[in-house]
Design a protein around this motif. Structure first.
Motif, short mmCIF file in Angstrom:
data_model
loop_
_atom_site.label_atom_id
_atom_site.label_comp_id
_atom_site.label_asym_id
_atom_site.label_seq_id
_atom_site.Cartn_x
_atom_site.Cartn_y
_atom_site.Cartn_z
N ALA A 139 0.85 -1.19 0.00
CA ALA A 139 0.00 0.00 0.00
C ALA A 139 0.88 1.23 0.00
CB ALA A 139 -0.91 0.01 1.23
N CYS A 140 0.60 2.17 -0.91
CA CYS A 140 1.36 3.42 -0.96
C CYS A 140 0.53 4.48 -1.70
CB CYS A 140 2.71 3.23 -1.66
SG CYS A 140 3.69 4.76 -1.72
N PRO A 141 -0.31 5.24 -0.97
CA PRO A 141 -1.11 6.27 -1.63
C PRO A 141 -0.28 7.27 -2.42
CG PRO A 141 -1.92 5.88 0.59
CD PRO A 141 -0.64 5.10 0.46
N ALA A 142 0.93 7.56 -1.97
CA ALA A 142 1.77 8.54 -2.66
C ALA A 142 2.01 8.12 -4.11
CB ALA A 142 3.11 8.69 -1.94
N VAL A 143 2.15 6.83 -4.35
CA VAL A 143 2.36 6.32 -5.71
C VAL A 143 1.03 6.07 -6.40
CG1 VAL A 143 3.26 4.38 -7.07
CG2 VAL A 143 4.61 5.33 -5.18
N ASP A 144 0.08 5.47 -5.69
CA ASP A 144 -1.20 5.12 -6.31
C ASP A 144 -2.00 6.35 -6.75
OD1 ASP A 144 -0.72 2.43 -6.07
OD2 ASP A 144 -1.81 2.21 -4.18
N ASP A 145 -1.77 7.50 -6.12
CA ASP A 145 -2.48 8.73 -6.49
C ASP A 145 -1.92 9.38 -7.75
OD1 ASP A 145 -4.16 8.45 -4.34
OD2 ASP A 145 -3.11 9.87 -3.05
N LEU A 146 -0.82 8.83 -8.31
CA LEU A 146 -0.18 9.39 -9.49
C LEU A 146 -0.32 8.44 -10.67
CD1 LEU A 146 3.18 10.69 -7.92
CD2 LEU A 146 1.07 11.99 -8.34
N PRO A 147 -0.17 8.94 -11.90
CA PRO A 147 -0.16 8.04 -13.05
C PRO A 147 1.05 7.12 -13.02
CG PRO A 147 0.41 10.28 -13.71
CD PRO A 147 -0.04 10.35 -12.29
N PRO A 148 0.96 5.92 -13.62
CA PRO A 148 2.05 4.94 -13.54
C PRO A 148 3.39 5.46 -14.03
CG PRO A 148 0.06 3.93 -14.42
CD PRO A 148 -0.21 5.39 -14.34
N GLU A 149 3.39 6.33 -15.04
CA GLU A 149 4.66 6.81 -15.58
C GLU A 149 5.40 7.73 -14.62
OE1 GLU A 149 1.31 9.37 -17.40
OE2 GLU A 149 1.65 7.26 -16.89
N ALA A 150 4.75 8.19 -13.56
CA ALA A 150 5.42 9.05 -12.58
C ALA A 150 6.39 8.28 -11.70
CB ALA A 150 4.40 9.78 -11.71
N ALA A 151 6.18 6.96 -11.58
CA ALA A 151 7.06 6.14 -10.73
C ALA A 151 7.22 4.77 -11.37
CB ALA A 151 6.48 6.02 -9.32
N PRO A 152 7.93 4.69 -12.49
CA PRO A 152 8.05 3.41 -13.20
C PRO A 152 8.80 2.34 -12.41
CG PRO A 152 9.52 5.08 -14.14
CD PRO A 152 8.62 5.79 -13.20
N GLY A 153 9.57 2.73 -11.41
CA GLY A 153 10.30 1.76 -10.62
C GLY A 153 9.50 1.18 -9.47
N ALA A 154 8.26 1.64 -9.29
CA ALA A 154 7.42 1.16 -8.19
C ALA A 154 6.40 0.16 -8.70
CB ALA A 154 6.71 2.34 -7.53
N ARG A 155 6.14 -0.87 -7.89
CA ARG A 155 5.17 -1.88 -8.30
C ARG A 155 4.38 -2.37 -7.09
NH1 ARG A 155 5.38 -7.64 -9.44
NH2 ARG A 155 7.63 -7.70 -9.09
N ARG A 156 3.07 -2.35 -7.23
CA ARG A 156 2.22 -2.86 -6.15
C ARG A 156 2.19 -4.38 -6.20
NH1 ARG A 156 -3.51 -0.18 -4.45
NH2 ARG A 156 -3.75 -1.31 -2.48
N ILE A 157 2.30 -5.00 -5.03
CA ILE A 157 2.35 -6.46 -4.95
C ILE A 157 1.41 -6.94 -3.86
CG2 ILE A 157 4.74 -6.59 -5.77
CD1 ILE A 157 5.58 -6.98 -2.81
N GLY A 158 1.16 -8.24 -3.84
CA GLY A 158 0.42 -8.84 -2.75
C GLY A 158 1.30 -8.98 -1.52
N GLY A 159 0.67 -9.12 -0.36
CA GLY A 159 1.43 -9.10 0.87
C GLY A 159 1.70 -10.46 1.50
N SER A 160 1.32 -11.55 0.83
CA SER A 160 1.58 -12.87 1.42
C SER A 160 3.06 -13.23 1.23
CB SER A 160 0.71 -13.93 0.76
OG SER A 160 1.11 -14.14 -0.59
#
Length: 378
Positions: free
Chosen positions: A303-324
């Motif tokens: 979870a990271c609202p700072a990244v999720d609130d922006l378009p994907p091209e703003a943080a190409p090195g970030a990726r949302r993943i599952g937490g298991s």
């Protein structure tokens, strides 16, 4: 302009260190009152030149703190009172009104999906918050996600302003020399695959899952930066998984450092990592992820609202993943196999530079003190 900042405590934490950064960039005369715990961040704020007063509050129901705080506000002759974190907002807004100050801004740092400032969300918590919120001028949300939560809670959208958290972006630039030195000091092989995490060692961060995931990758090391009451439990999990020698807990790291700070700085520790992981499922902003991106790291987050609130091209090195644990293992192996070089600083890190956030906050101060048309929520 004279501004009094009121915060619940000044131990090492995201909201506390965020206040310190803002004070370094706000062009106003400031003073800070901490209701409790004048910890390392208080020392850092004073080292930067801003006085700190400890109110000595003994608990959530220490109602005697209200007149004491009102007296501090009255004696200071402040133009505006700015409160931070739940308890400081609940006490600070009425104290300011009692002292005759009607310009009151509150920053909501800690409203998650299921908790606020570490306490479970409840009808009573919400009622008390909303009752004190009406006494203020406006409420600042540190992300669009928090703004939506505030509106859902019942705060009128017209009173909500979004001023995101920020970092001193340039300080986090990758440093190859620091990478070699930190790995040498910590005893990490130069060619090791180092997974990193930053945050309080508490159950909500779910670092135990990250320990188990790293333990399943024989060539991986884990570098955790932070302190908390789950430290011994995490070390126990590492031992049980046969990875005790590859799991390093550095303790809390004051950032920005002061002249009395010991050990590597946070930017230096980030330089020693190969991938950053945030396993927390409930974040109000995700500042540590932004810091990692500024350091050129690929960042995996639950979870990271700072990244999720922006378009994907703003943080190409970030990726949302599952937490298991299996999902973490898979994601970490994917980054390892990709053999990514250090990444360029993305637009997200530049957008969240602290100077920009301080400028937005200063505009809000001017509107509150001198009048004008408030900016819409964005």
């Amino acid at each position: 302009m004279k501004v009094l900042h009121v915060i619940t405590g000044l131990g090492i934490g995201g909201a506390e260190q965020q206040l310190r950064l803002l004070l370094r960039h706000l062009p106003v005369e400031s003073r800070v009152v901490t209701l409790t715990n004048p910890g390392p961040v208080a020392a850092g704020i004073e080292a930067d030149g801003t006085p700190v007063t400890h109110l000595g509050m003994t608990g959530n129901r220490d109602v005697g703190a209200l007149p004491r705080l009102a007296r501090v506000v009255r004696q200071g002759g402040y133009d505006l009172v700015h409160t931070h974190l739940y308890r400081a907002c609940v006490y600070g807004r009425p104290a300011a009104r009692l002292a005759g100050v009607r310009r009151i801004i509150a920053t909501e740092h800690s409203l998650g999906e299921a908790q606020i400032e570490g306490r479970p969300l409840s009808a009573g918590t919400r009622a008390l918050y909303l009752a004190s919120e009406r006494l203020g001028t406006s409420t600042v949300a540190v992300s669009s996600s928090v703004a939506r939560r505030l509106a859902d809670w019942g705060v009128p959208p017209a009173r909500i302003r979004v001023v995101p958290n920020g970092i001193e972006t340039a300080r986090f630039a990758f440093d190859a020399r620091a990478r070699r030195l930190v790995r040498g000091v910590l005893g990490v092989p130069r060619d090791a695959y180092v997974v990193g995490g930053v945050g309080r060692l508490v159950p909500g961060k779910r670092f135990d899952r990250l320990v188990r995931a790293v333990a399943a990758i024989p060539e991986a090391w884990l570098l955790l930066v932070g302190e908390g009451d789950r430290r011994e439990e995490l070390l126990r999990v590492a031992r049980e998984c046969g990875a005790a020698g590859r799991v390093l807990l550095t303790g809390a790291c004051e950032d920005p450092p002061t002249v009395t700070s010991l050990g590597p700085s946070l930017p230096e520790l980030l330089s020693a990592m190969d991938v950053f992981v945030s396993t927390s499922p409930d974040e109000t902003f995700g500042l540590a992820v932004v810091e990692a991106l500024a350091a050129g790291l690929p960042a995996l987050y639950v979870a990271c609202p700072a990244v999720d609130d922006l378009p994907p091209e703003a943080a190409p090195g970030a990726r949302r993943i599952g937490g298991s644990v299996p999902e973490l293992i898979s994601a970490l192996r994917g980054v390892r196999d990709a053999r990514l070089a250090r990444l360029p600083v993305p637009r997200a890190a530049l957008r969240y530079d602290i100077a920009r956030s301080a400028g937005q906050l200063m505009s809000l101060y001017d509107q509150a003190v001198h009048g004008g048309t408030p900016s819409p929520v964005k």
